[in-house]
Design an enzyme around this catalytic site. Structure first.
Site, PDB file in Angstrom:
ATOM      1  N   ASP A   1       0.824  -1.223   0.000  1.00 29.88           N
ATOM      2  CA  ASP A   1       0.000   0.000   0.000  1.00 29.88           C
ATOM      3  C   ASP A   1       0.853   1.265   0.000  1.00 29.88           C
ATOM      4  OD1 ASP A   1      -2.363  -1.663   0.312  1.00 29.88           O
ATOM      5  OD2 ASP A   1      -1.772  -1.863   2.406  1.00 29.88           O
TER       6      ASP A   1
ATOM      7  N   GLY B   1       1.785   2.975  -2.713  1.00 30.73           N
ATOM      8  CA  GLY B   1       1.480   3.863  -3.837  1.00 30.73           C
ATOM      9  C   GLY B   1       2.226   3.489  -5.103  1.00 30.73           C
TER      10      GLY B   1
ATOM     11  N   HIS C   1      -3.748  -1.920  -6.996  1.00 33.02           N
ATOM     12  CA  HIS C   1      -2.988  -0.765  -7.472  1.00 33.02           C
ATOM     13  C   HIS C   1      -3.948   0.290  -8.009  1.00 33.02           C
ATOM     14  CE1 HIS C   1       0.836  -3.443  -8.026  1.00 33.02           C
ATOM     15  NE2 HIS C   1       0.467  -3.280  -6.777  1.00 33.02           N
TER      16      HIS C   1
ATOM     17  N   ARG D   1      -9.581  -1.270   7.016  1.00 26.36           N
ATOM     18  CA  ARG D   1      -8.844  -0.130   7.558  1.00 26.36           C
ATOM     19  C   ARG D   1      -7.408  -0.559   7.794  1.00 26.36           C
ATOM     20  NH1 ARG D   1      -6.572   2.049  11.905  1.00 26.36           N
ATOM     21  NH2 ARG D   1      -7.006   4.181  12.570  1.00 26.36           N
TER      22      ARG D   1
END
Length: 432
Positions: free
Chosen positions: A14, A16, A42, A305
């Site tokens: 995660d 980016g 992605h 989350r």
């Protein structure tokens, strides 16, 4: 000049990666996935339009780029067809741009059933998998009973192999996990319905990449998940089932290891993790909530989350070692805007009082580890969308410099927003 560039995550995923891969593919002819499966998520934002890819390489949106799924990827026919349809409905000619290795292991319904049955059986000790059959498919591969894309060329033999492997797995499901058996005929029919589509995209990936190398074509290798989730080097057993480190490029695509020219590590300006497992720099206070809210830290694949914390440079240094990183791309710097102070984890205090600057290996060895922080002034100015280094606040520049000092790796790219235009390329990996 580097023709073969690897882009991978340096944390727990995660970071980016999708945006950066898409940005750098402006110069690439090929984009290759070499590990993982549709457990990846992605996210690309182009001209305000959001696209989330799970299995197909991020280069698929580019007209002049060929996307390749290498042998190290476990491929779900159902997930691939769904993703292809979503893209084709938007006018993207996926079948003209996508190629597959015939050695890709297939993820079928019984893998998903096993994944979920095992997580349920673990109860409170669940690893936190995505429940998509990734681990069981890799397990079949290593046990040499897995079915591969290439098996679909001979449908009769495929049906025989499928029957044998399903008898084995259904026995486990029913007798050990007390779960329902998976229907053989349905799995066979569903797979046969898409077999010709899959085989029509098959290519000898290793040979293709070698020819590309000889021509001097630019190739981008797109990693999934992150270094600290590597099956061998991550926080075992709270890891994924593939090699997420740079070494996975050679084994997962067929590229000779000597031909990797540049390894770009994607580094989030703070830390996040999904699911269970060690996370020394995790925050449980209002700052952790701030990072989650400002960073929109919810999984692109699962919607879960993410846990949040300060940047852990001890863990990142391990990623530097494992991947022989050439440079970093720092992402989500703008999420830290408005904090009065920012912290970097620079060492760990072990349960016996020792201070260490290297990570433990197994998850059990992380128990009782406490982070040792270095505190720096934050900044009130917005860094969102800044496209020139000179436009960054001095405190943000100091933060960037300190990361470089602690890791020994230059930050070559800085991302200040989700759109690919919101990026500073200080050194292009293809020119390095």
């Amino acid at each position: 000049m580097g023709n073969n560039v690897v882009v991978l995550g340096t944390q727990w995923g995660d970071e980016g990666k999708g945006k950066i891969v898409d940005l750098l593919t402006e110069r690439a002819k090929y984009v290759v996935r070499y590990q993982g499966g549709h457990n990846a998520g992605h996210t690309l934002v182009i001209n305000g339009e959001k696209t989330v890819l799970h299995l197909i390489p991020s280069g698929i949106l580019r007209e002049n780029v060929t996307s390749i799924i290498g042998n190290g990827v476990v491929l779900s026919p159902a997930a691939l067809m769904k993703e292809m349809k979503e893209l084709e409905d938007r006018g993207i000619p996926v079948r003209e741009r996508l190629l597959l290795s015939e050695a890709c292991p297939l993820i079928l319904d019984y893998h998903v059933a096993l994944d979920n049955a095992r997580e349920k059986a673990r109860g409170a000790k669940a690893i936190g998998t995505t429940g998509r059959g990734i681990g069981p498919a890799y397990e079949d591969k290593v046990a040499r009973r897995g079915l591969r894309v290439g098996d679909l060329f001979d449908k009769e033999t495929f049906a025989e192999k499928l029957k044998e492997v399903m008898e084995y797995h259904n026995f486990q499901l029913v007798n050990y996990y007390k779960a329902e058996a998976v229907d053989y005929q349905k799995v066979l029919d569903d797979t046969m319905a898409v077999a010709d589509i899959l085989t029509s995209m098959v290519v000898d990936v290793s040979d293709l990449l070698d020819q590309a190398r000889q021509r001097g074509d630019f190739v981008m290798f797109e990693g999934a998940q992150g270094t600290l989730l590597d099956i061998d080097h991550g926080t075992y057993p709270y890891v994924t089932s593939s090699n997420t480190t740079a070494g996975g490029v050679a084994t997962g695509s067929g590229l000779g290891p000597r031909y990797v020219d540049y390894v770009l590590g994607i580094l989030k300006a703070y830390s996040t993790r999904v699911g269970a497992g060690p996370f020394p720099a995790e925050l449980f206070d209002e700052t952790g909530e701030f990072l989650c809210k400002q960073g929109n830290e919810f999984g692109a694949t699962t919607g879960r989350r993410r846990r949040t914390g300060w940047l852990d440079t001890v863990a990142v240094r391990r990623a530097v070692q494992l991947n022989s990183l050439s440079g970093f791309c720092l992402t989500k710097l703008d999420v830290l805007d408005g904090l009065k102070e920012v912290k970097l984890c620079v060492a760990y205090r072990m349960p016996d009082g020792r201070e260490v600057t290297t990570t433990p290996l197994a998850a059990d060895d992380w128990k009782g580890v406490e982070p040792i922080y270095e505190t720096m002034p934050g900044w009130s100015e917005s860094t969102f969308g800044v496209k020139d280094r000179s436009g960054l606040p001095q405190a943000a520049l100091n933060y960037i410099k300190r990361i470089e000092e602690l890791t020994g790796v230059p930050i070559d790219i800085i991302s200040t927003g989700p759109d690919r235009t919101e990026t500073m390329i200080l050194r292009d990996p293809f020119d390095a």
